[in-house]
Design a protein around this motif. Structure first.
Motif, PDB file in Angstrom:
ATOM      1  N   GLN A 349     -26.249  15.968  13.811  1.00  0.00           N
ATOM      2  CA  GLN A 349     -26.408  14.494  14.003  1.00  0.00           C
ATOM      3  C   GLN A 349     -26.365  13.922  12.606  1.00  0.00           C
ATOM      4  OE1 GLN A 349     -26.660  12.403  17.022  1.00  0.00           O
ATOM      5  NE2 GLN A 349     -25.698  14.296  17.829  1.00  0.00           N
ATOM      6  N   MET A 350     -26.747  14.492  11.770  1.00  0.00           N
ATOM      7  CA  MET A 350     -27.031  14.257  10.172  1.00  0.00           C
ATOM      8  C   MET A 350     -25.716  14.085   9.614  1.00  0.00           C
ATOM      9  SD  MET A 350     -30.086  13.131   9.940  1.00  0.00           S
ATOM     10  CE  MET A 350     -30.310  12.885   8.151  1.00  0.00           C
ATOM     11  N   GLN A 351     -24.783  14.853   9.942  1.00  0.00           N
ATOM     12  CA  GLN A 351     -23.673  14.974   9.462  1.00  0.00           C
ATOM     13  C   GLN A 351     -22.767  13.657  10.136  1.00  0.00           C
ATOM     14  OE1 GLN A 351     -21.313  18.670   9.791  1.00  0.00           O
ATOM     15  NE2 GLN A 351     -23.183  19.728  10.389  1.00  0.00           N
ATOM     16  N   GLU A 352     -22.887  13.557  11.559  1.00  0.00           N
ATOM     17  CA  GLU A 352     -22.046  12.403  12.138  1.00  0.00           C
ATOM     18  C   GLU A 352     -22.492  10.943  11.849  1.00  0.00           C
ATOM     19  OE1 GLU A 352     -22.262  13.128  16.465  1.00  0.00           O
ATOM     20  OE2 GLU A 352     -20.989  14.800  16.167  1.00  0.00           O
ATOM     21  N   ASN A 353     -24.028  10.843  11.584  1.00  0.00           N
ATOM     22  CA  ASN A 353     -24.402   9.748  11.548  1.00  0.00           C
ATOM     23  C   ASN A 353     -24.771   9.338   9.996  1.00  0.00           C
ATOM     24  OD1 ASN A 353     -24.466   9.267  14.353  1.00  0.00           O
ATOM     25  ND2 ASN A 353     -26.171  10.508  14.367  1.00  0.00           N
ATOM     26  N   TYR A 354     -24.993  10.396   9.379  1.00  0.00           N
ATOM     27  CA  TYR A 354     -25.458  10.004   8.023  1.00  0.00           C
ATOM     28  C   TYR A 354     -24.679  10.589   6.750  1.00  0.00           C
ATOM     29  CZ  TYR A 354     -29.577   8.054  10.199  1.00  0.00           C
ATOM     30  OH  TYR A 354     -30.206   7.363  11.158  1.00  0.00           O
ATOM     31  N   GLY A 355     -23.510  11.211   7.136  1.00  0.00           N
ATOM     32  CA  GLY A 355     -22.548  11.769   6.221  1.00  0.00           C
ATOM     33  C   GLY A 355     -23.264  13.110   5.609  1.00  0.00           C
ATOM     34  N   ALA A 356     -24.015  13.593   6.133  1.00  0.00           N
ATOM     35  CA  ALA A 356     -24.671  15.112   5.431  1.00  0.00           C
ATOM     36  C   ALA A 356     -23.538  16.040   5.472  1.00  0.00           C
ATOM     37  CB  ALA A 356     -25.712  15.448   6.155  1.00  0.00           C
ATOM     38  N   SER A 357     -23.596  17.058   4.497  1.00  0.00           N
ATOM     39  CA  SER A 357     -22.657  18.042   4.398  1.00  0.00           C
ATOM     40  C   SER A 357     -22.865  18.882   5.325  1.00  0.00           C
ATOM     41  CB  SER A 357     -23.052  18.636   2.912  1.00  0.00           C
ATOM     42  OG  SER A 357     -24.120  19.290   2.909  1.00  0.00           O
ATOM     43  N   GLY A 358     -24.049  19.310   5.865  1.00  0.00           N
ATOM     44  CA  GLY A 358     -24.028  20.350   7.106  1.00  0.00           C
ATOM     45  C   GLY A 358     -24.323  21.696   6.621  1.00  0.00           C
ATOM     46  N   TYR A 359     -25.046  22.309   7.537  1.00  0.00           N
ATOM     47  CA  TYR A 359     -25.230  23.892   7.064  1.00  0.00           C
ATOM     48  C   TYR A 359     -24.635  24.551   7.979  1.00  0.00           C
ATOM     49  CZ  TYR A 359     -28.926  22.609   3.566  1.00  0.00           C
ATOM     50  OH  TYR A 359     -29.545  22.101   2.582  1.00  0.00           O
ATOM     51  N   PHE A 360     -24.249  24.316   9.376  1.00  0.00           N
ATOM     52  CA  PHE A 360     -23.827  24.886  10.879  1.00  0.00           C
ATOM     53  C   PHE A 360     -22.322  24.613  10.908  1.00  0.00           C
ATOM     54  CE2 PHE A 360     -28.527  24.409  11.140  1.00  0.00           C
ATOM     55  CZ  PHE A 360     -29.002  25.732  11.436  1.00  0.00           C
ATOM     56  N   SER A 361     -21.948  23.470   9.957  1.00  0.00           N
ATOM     57  CA  SER A 361     -20.516  23.205  10.455  1.00  0.00           C
ATOM     58  C   SER A 361     -19.511  24.141   9.356  1.00  0.00           C
ATOM     59  CB  SER A 361     -20.199  21.645  10.026  1.00  0.00           C
ATOM     60  OG  SER A 361     -19.045  21.360  10.011  1.00  0.00           O
ATOM     61  N   GLU A 362     -18.379  24.509  10.180  1.00  0.00           N
ATOM     62  CA  GLU A 362     -17.569  25.301   9.189  1.00  0.00           C
ATOM     63  C   GLU A 362     -16.806  24.172   8.226  1.00  0.00           C
ATOM     64  OE1 GLU A 362     -14.741  27.530  11.578  1.00  0.00           O
ATOM     65  OE2 GLU A 362     -16.416  28.637  12.617  1.00  0.00           O
ATOM     66  N   ILE A 363     -16.603  23.125   8.514  1.00  0.00           N
ATOM     67  CA  ILE A 363     -16.053  22.072   7.772  1.00  0.00           C
ATOM     68  C   ILE A 363     -17.059  21.412   6.903  1.00  0.00           C
ATOM     69  CG2 ILE A 363     -14.198  20.303   7.599  1.00  0.00           C
ATOM     70  CD1 ILE A 363     -12.660  21.353  10.117  1.00  0.00           C
ATOM     71  N   LYS A 364     -17.232  21.449   5.855  1.00  0.00           N
ATOM     72  CA  LYS A 364     -18.334  20.653   5.270  1.00  0.00           C
ATOM     73  C   LYS A 364     -18.101  19.284   4.755  1.00  0.00           C
ATOM     74  CE  LYS A 364     -21.039  24.372   4.724  1.00  0.00           C
ATOM     75  NZ  LYS A 364     -22.114  24.303   5.462  1.00  0.00           N
ATOM     76  N   GLY A 365     -18.921  18.482   5.354  1.00  0.00           N
ATOM     77  CA  GLY A 365     -18.721  16.860   4.629  1.00  0.00           C
ATOM     78  C   GLY A 365     -17.582  16.154   5.443  1.00  0.00           C
ATOM     79  N   SER A 366     -17.238  16.584   6.799  1.00  0.00           N
ATOM     80  CA  SER A 366     -15.960  16.016   7.370  1.00  0.00           C
ATOM     81  C   SER A 366     -16.378  14.729   8.064  1.00  0.00           C
ATOM     82  CB  SER A 366     -15.517  16.932   8.470  1.00  0.00           C
ATOM     83  OG  SER A 366     -16.357  17.222   9.548  1.00  0.00           O
ATOM     84  N   SER A 372     -19.747   4.526  14.051  1.00  0.00           N
ATOM     85  CA  SER A 372     -20.537   4.451  15.330  1.00  0.00           C
ATOM     86  C   SER A 372     -21.645   5.465  15.158  1.00  0.00           C
ATOM     87  CB  SER A 372     -19.564   5.214  16.426  1.00  0.00           C
ATOM     88  OG  SER A 372     -18.591   4.591  16.560  1.00  0.00           O
ATOM     89  N   ALA A 373     -22.403   4.954  13.975  1.00  0.00           N
ATOM     90  CA  ALA A 373     -23.984   5.691  13.666  1.00  0.00           C
ATOM     91  C   ALA A 373     -24.944   5.280  14.483  1.00  0.00           C
ATOM     92  CB  ALA A 373     -23.924   5.572  12.207  1.00  0.00           C
ATOM     93  N   THR A 374     -25.594   6.324  15.107  1.00  0.00           N
ATOM     94  CA  THR A 374     -26.717   6.058  15.896  1.00  0.00           C
ATOM     95  C   THR A 374     -28.023   6.381  15.091  1.00  0.00           C
ATOM     96  OG1 THR A 374     -25.690   6.973  17.877  1.00  0.00           O
ATOM     97  CG2 THR A 374     -28.260   6.917  17.904  1.00  0.00           C
ATOM     98  N   LYS A 375     -28.975   5.457  15.210  1.00  0.00           N
ATOM     99  CA  LYS A 375     -30.101   5.507  14.333  1.00  0.00           C
ATOM    100  C   LYS A 375     -30.990   6.564  14.668  1.00  0.00           C
ATOM    101  CE  LYS A 375     -34.114   2.821  12.267  1.00  0.00           C
ATOM    102  NZ  LYS A 375     -34.724   1.485  12.547  1.00  0.00           N
ATOM    103  N   LEU A 376     -31.329   7.224  13.870  1.00  0.00           N
ATOM    104  CA  LEU A 376     -32.394   8.475  14.102  1.00  0.00           C
ATOM    105  C   LEU A 376     -33.601   8.232  13.375  1.00  0.00           C
ATOM    106  CD1 LEU A 376     -30.025  11.509  13.723  1.00  0.00           C
ATOM    107  CD2 LEU A 376     -30.649  10.348  15.990  1.00  0.00           C
ATOM    108  N   THR A 377     -34.645   8.369  14.043  1.00  0.00           N
ATOM    109  CA  THR A 377     -36.039   8.109  13.421  1.00  0.00           C
ATOM    110  C   THR A 377     -36.702   9.425  13.582  1.00  0.00           C
ATOM    111  OG1 THR A 377     -37.240   7.399  15.295  1.00  0.00           O
ATOM    112  CG2 THR A 377     -35.935   5.593  14.197  1.00  0.00           C
TER     113      THR A 377
END
Length: 527
Positions: A349-366, A372-377
């Motif tokens: 979710q942090m990748q999709e909504n906030y552009g995070a690089s990600g730890y579990f994704s094979e393609i970083k920063g994609s 279409s960002a969903t606000k996460l609190t």
């Protein structure tokens, strides 16, 4: 709300002046009639009058001042929540409440207390401190905070539940037999058990009278021949009634405990099940745990007949039996799976909504922020974690309010996010999640600190120091009998070398589908 609460201080002072004798101060503890760390909504008197929502603390209201004592876990939170009519007193830095009273109030001052909400230990400590100026601790017949709490939550009669032996590991008859052997060893004829988790453990019952803690508002008295269970009878189902009778336990009304303690003291407590009195052997004692027994019940006993020792239930409850250990492991495996599911979901979710690089994704920063960002609190993501836990076998709820905290909020040790005011998730800020769950076979408490972007050098330094402390504690080899207090330095030394520390315990015991904080001596352990 804060202004209205502050006005109540003046109303309470009017009630204090109207007492006989007039009160110079009123002590408002955090605890309930069982000296619980976590209490039900209707017992949160200190929170109601002060506005401070932490689980630990004590309020003192004098005719001119209002003071709030709390420990290091809550210093920051208290400064944020207390109005300017309150003064924060920092435990460990400022004088304790009894010393402050002795030094600042007049000779002969009367200090009011609800005798149900103070332990024997605390009351005796106060009375000793007050003696040098002939000050008195006055037991109130009514709680003055209750008198001004117009919308105090009502008591809800939630049912008592039998906790199966398949999870408890030992039967009630086994536990009571062992308890009576300890009474005989100490030449005691009876014990008064007031701690909610001890009553629940001894009688293999659970409930939901306190949020996050599966306990029942109840007392127990066990003698050499009888056993009594004091509870609101509206909570007792036919199943529980049958269960208690089969185990030779008398069910009494909750309010009867005070009169029955008086009968016990005089040797006239009669069992409905056994149909006879428990003879009070000459020179025998009535056992209480002075850290958990309230002043109201203690006052019904003669000091010479009291055996004041740590409860004999505390140690067998803390030392888990084989069944409880097996359940604890299984509960943590299920809980750990839920936390991993959550962190994987959150990372995505942090990748999709906030552009995070990600730890579990094979393609970083994609992913790009803002599409279409969903606000996460803090609240919405912690609700998701609870959802993952709810899918696991034997789940019965959370074990404490989830501490889901972003950035500076992660520094608030017992931070509790609220939906209307909580922070939004941020890939460039540290995120801490301290959470736990209740399962029929075990209780969990787990903390994870992560960063979805590039942490600051200071954040990395702090994280590494904490990790070194964990490793040092994990690999330590020490003699049998070494206390946790003695080992604590191993976990702190790496932080001390960096000029850092933390204002809470390093760890704590955990109940077996009971309280998330469980300790034999330190009752203020932190999450």
């Amino acid at each position: 709300m804060a202004a209205a609460r502050d006005q109540l201080l003046d109303v309470i002072r009017g009630l204090m002046a109207g007492q006989s004798p007039p009160l110079h101060a009123l002590v408002v503890p955090s605890e309930d009639a069982h000296q619980s760390e976590y209490v039900s909504e209707q017992d949160k008197r200190r929170e109601f009058i002060s506005g401070f929502t932490g689980s630990a603390g004590l309020a003192l209201i004098t005719m001119n001042e209002a003071l709030l004592w709390t420990d290091g876990r809550y210093f920051l939170q208290a400064t944020q929540q207390l109005s300017n009519r309150w003064k924060l007193m920092r435990m460990g830095e400022d004088p304790p409440v009894e010393a402050w009273i002795a030094d600042n109030l007049a000779d002969g001052a009367a200090i009011g207390i609800n005798p149900w909400c103070i332990s024997v230990d605390s009351a005796q400590r106060y009375e000793h401190a007050f003696s040098k100026k002939h000050q008195t601790l006055f037991q109130l017949s009514i709680d003055l905070v209750d008198e001004v709490w117009m919308d105090r939550p009502p008591v809800e009669p939630r049912p008592v539940i039998v906790h199966p032996v398949e999870f408890a590991g030992r039967s009630v008859s086994e536990k009571i037999k062992e308890l009576r052997e300890k009474l005989l060893h100490e030449k005691a004829t009876a014990i008064i058990i007031t701690a909610l988790d001890e009553v629940a453990w001894l009688y293999n019952i659970r409930g939901s009278d306190v949020d996050y803690s599966p306990v029942v508002h109840s007392y127990a008295i066990v003698t050499l021949h009888s056993a009594f269970f004091y509870v609101d009878k509206r909570k007792v189902t036919a199943e529980v009634q049958k269960y208690m009778v089969e185990n030779g336990i008398d069910i009494r009304d909750y309010e009867m405990v005070q009169s029955d303690v008086s009968l016990l003291a005089s040797g006239n407590l009669k069992s409905f099940v056994h149909g006879e009195n428990d003879i009070n052997v000459e020179g025998s004692k009535i056992w209480i745990d002075s850290a958990s027994c309230c002043l109201a019940l203690y006052s019904k006993l003669s000091p010479h007949q009291v055996l004041a020792l740590q409860s004999p239930v505390a140690l067998p409850k803390a030392v888990k039996n084989a069944t409880e250990l097996d359940g604890l492991r299984k509960a943590h495996i299920r809980d750990g799976a839920a936390v991993v599911q959550y962190l994987s979901w959150l990372d995505n979710q942090m990748q999709e909504n906030y552009g995070a690089s990600g730890y579990f994704s094979e393609i970083k920063g994609s992913h790009k922020k803002g599409i279409s960002a969903t606000k996460l609190t803090e609240v919405s993501v912690s609700d998701k974690l609870e959802g993952f836990r709810a899918t696991k076998e034997h789940f019965r709820g959370l074990s404490f309010p989830t501490i889901s905290s972003v950035g500076p909020n992660a520094a608030v040790i017992h931070y509790k996010p609220e939906a209307s005011t909580c922070s939004e998730m941020d890939a460039d800020k540290i995120y801490l999640c301290d959470s736990g769950a209740q399962y029929l076979d075990g209780t969990t408490d787990i903390t994870r600190t992560v960063h979805f972007g590039k942490p600051l050098e200071h954040e990395k330094s702090c994280y590494t120091a904490v990790l070194k402390g964990h490793i040092a504690l994990d690999i330590a080899v020490f003699p049998n009998g070494t206390t946790g207090h003695a080992l604590d330095i191993l976990s702190r030394a790496p932080l001390w070398r960096e000029g850092l520390d933390y204002r809470h315990g390093t760890g704590h015991g955990i109940g077996s589908y009971l309280n998330v904080h469980e300790g034999l001596t330190d009752r203020s352990s932190s999450n």
